[in-house]
Design a protein around this motif. Structure first.
Motif, short mmCIF file in Angstrom:
data_model
loop_
_atom_site.label_atom_id
_atom_site.label_comp_id
_atom_site.label_asym_id
_atom_site.label_seq_id
_atom_site.Cartn_x
_atom_site.Cartn_y
_atom_site.Cartn_z
N HIS A 163 -8.68 -2.70 -3.56
CA HIS A 163 -9.46 -2.73 -2.32
C HIS A 163 -8.52 -2.66 -1.11
O HIS A 163 -8.75 -1.88 -0.18
CB HIS A 163 -10.32 -3.99 -2.26
N VAL A 164 -7.47 -3.47 -1.15
CA VAL A 164 -6.50 -3.46 -0.05
C VAL A 164 -5.87 -2.07 0.06
O VAL A 164 -5.73 -1.52 1.16
CB VAL A 164 -5.41 -4.54 -0.26
N MET A 165 -5.49 -1.48 -1.07
CA MET A 165 -4.86 -0.15 -1.06
C MET A 165 -5.80 0.90 -0.47
O MET A 165 -5.37 1.79 0.27
CB MET A 165 -4.45 0.26 -2.48
N ALA A 166 -7.07 0.79 -0.77
CA ALA A 166 -8.05 1.79 -0.31
C ALA A 166 -8.39 1.62 1.17
O ALA A 166 -8.83 2.57 1.81
CB ALA A 166 -9.32 1.70 -1.14
N HIS A 167 -8.20 0.42 1.72
CA HIS A 167 -8.65 0.15 3.08
C HIS A 167 -7.51 -0.13 4.04
O HIS A 167 -7.71 -0.72 5.10
CB HIS A 167 -9.63 -1.02 3.08
N THR A 168 -6.30 0.28 3.68
CA THR A 168 -5.15 0.13 4.58
C THR A 168 -4.35 1.41 4.60
O THR A 168 -4.42 2.23 3.69
CB THR A 168 -4.23 -1.03 4.12
N GLU A 169 -3.59 1.57 5.65
CA GLU A 169 -2.71 2.73 5.78
C GLU A 169 -1.31 2.35 5.33
O GLU A 169 -0.77 1.33 5.77
CB GLU A 169 -2.67 3.18 7.24
N ILE A 181 -2.68 -2.15 7.95
CA ILE A 181 -1.55 -1.41 7.39
C ILE A 181 -0.96 -2.18 6.22
O ILE A 181 -1.20 -3.36 6.05
CB ILE A 181 -0.46 -1.12 8.44
N ARG A 182 -0.16 -1.46 5.43
CA ARG A 182 0.64 -2.06 4.37
C ARG A 182 1.95 -1.30 4.30
O ARG A 182 2.05 -0.17 4.79
CB ARG A 182 -0.08 -2.04 3.03
N GLY A 183 2.95 -1.89 3.71
CA GLY A 183 4.24 -1.22 3.58
C GLY A 183 5.27 -2.18 3.03
O GLY A 183 4.95 -3.25 2.54
N GLN A 184 6.53 -1.80 3.14
CA GLN A 184 7.61 -2.61 2.62
C GLN A 184 8.34 -3.30 3.77
O GLN A 184 8.57 -2.70 4.81
CB GLN A 184 8.63 -1.76 1.84
N LEU A 236 3.83 -5.37 -5.72
CA LEU A 236 3.77 -3.95 -6.04
C LEU A 236 3.46 -3.80 -7.52
O LEU A 236 4.25 -4.21 -8.36
CB LEU A 236 5.12 -3.28 -5.74
N LEU A 237 2.32 -3.24 -7.83
CA LEU A 237 1.91 -3.05 -9.21
C LEU A 237 1.86 -1.56 -9.51
O LEU A 237 1.18 -0.82 -8.81
CB LEU A 237 0.55 -3.68 -9.46
N PRO A 238 2.53 -1.12 -10.55
CA PRO A 238 2.58 0.32 -10.84
C PRO A 238 1.22 0.93 -11.17
O PRO A 238 0.98 2.08 -10.87
CB PRO A 238 3.52 0.41 -12.05
N GLY A 239 0.32 0.17 -11.74
CA GLY A 239 -0.97 0.72 -12.14
C GLY A 239 -2.00 0.77 -11.03
O GLY A 239 -3.10 1.23 -11.24
N VAL A 240 -1.67 0.28 -9.85
CA VAL A 240 -2.67 0.19 -8.79
C VAL A 240 -2.90 1.52 -8.09
O VAL A 240 -4.03 1.85 -7.74
CB VAL A 240 -2.25 -0.89 -7.77
N LYS A 241 -1.87 2.31 -7.87
CA LYS A 241 -2.03 3.57 -7.14
C LYS A 241 -2.61 4.66 -8.01
O LYS A 241 -3.11 5.66 -7.52
CB LYS A 241 -0.69 4.04 -6.58
#
Length: 170
Positions: free
Chosen positions: A108-114, A137-140, A161-166
């Protein structure tokens, strides 16, 4: 199609779908099977009983889901200036329901953040000081950058950071 219950060395349990037992063994030996929570490739097959479909199925409702998973999934979208800092590490000691809720919340966070990548700290500051329009936003960011942002009064949240999320988990 064979559905197998699998587990990594970190005790994360997950399901894998394979054309046959030989297909599973082949993929496992080639290092193609990995944990969606932590990317561990030390996978073992758990014993499982066959599923019998007797024609009776009770649908799950939103009320039956853990309240924590609903709160986590809604939290990042509430404020216009909500930010997430991506860091490494994965939760441990989670049951299957908790893992599923966690993955749902992270997706959900990945889909709703830049994703602003390594420019996270810079972008978070620019939004905080009104130089650019506030957005999620999200990032490193390094641990030091995250602490500096918090000290400046900028809300950030660590996100593993989870590899299966993207990607899809198939």
């Amino acid at each position: 199609m064979k559905v197998l219950n699998l587990q990594c060395a970190h005790q994360h349990s997950f399901e894998g779908w394979f054309a046959s037992e030989d297909d599973f063994q082949s993929q496992l030996s080639r290092g193609l099977v990995e944990c969606p929570m932590c990317a561990d490739k030390s996978i073992q097959k758990l014993p499982s009983a066959p599923r019998l479909n007797l024609g009776v199925h009770e649908p799950t409702s939103a009320a039956s889901q853990p309240a924590a998973s609903q709160a986590v999934a809604q939290g990042p979208a509430q404020g216009a200036g909500s930010n997430a800092v991506a860091t490494t590490g994965t939760p441990t000691g989670m049951g299957q329901a908790e893992q599923a809720a966690f993955l749902k919340a992270v997706r959900h966070v990945m889909a709703h953040t830049e994703d602003v990548g390594e420019r996270f700290a810079e972008q978070a500051r620019r939004m905080h000081y009104g130089e650019v329009e506030a957005r999620s936003i999200r990032g490193q960011a390094s641990a030091r950058e995250a602490v500096e942002l918090i000290e400046e009064g900028i809300d950030v949240m660590p996100l593993p950071l989870l590899p299966g999320v993207k990607e899809t988990l198939q």
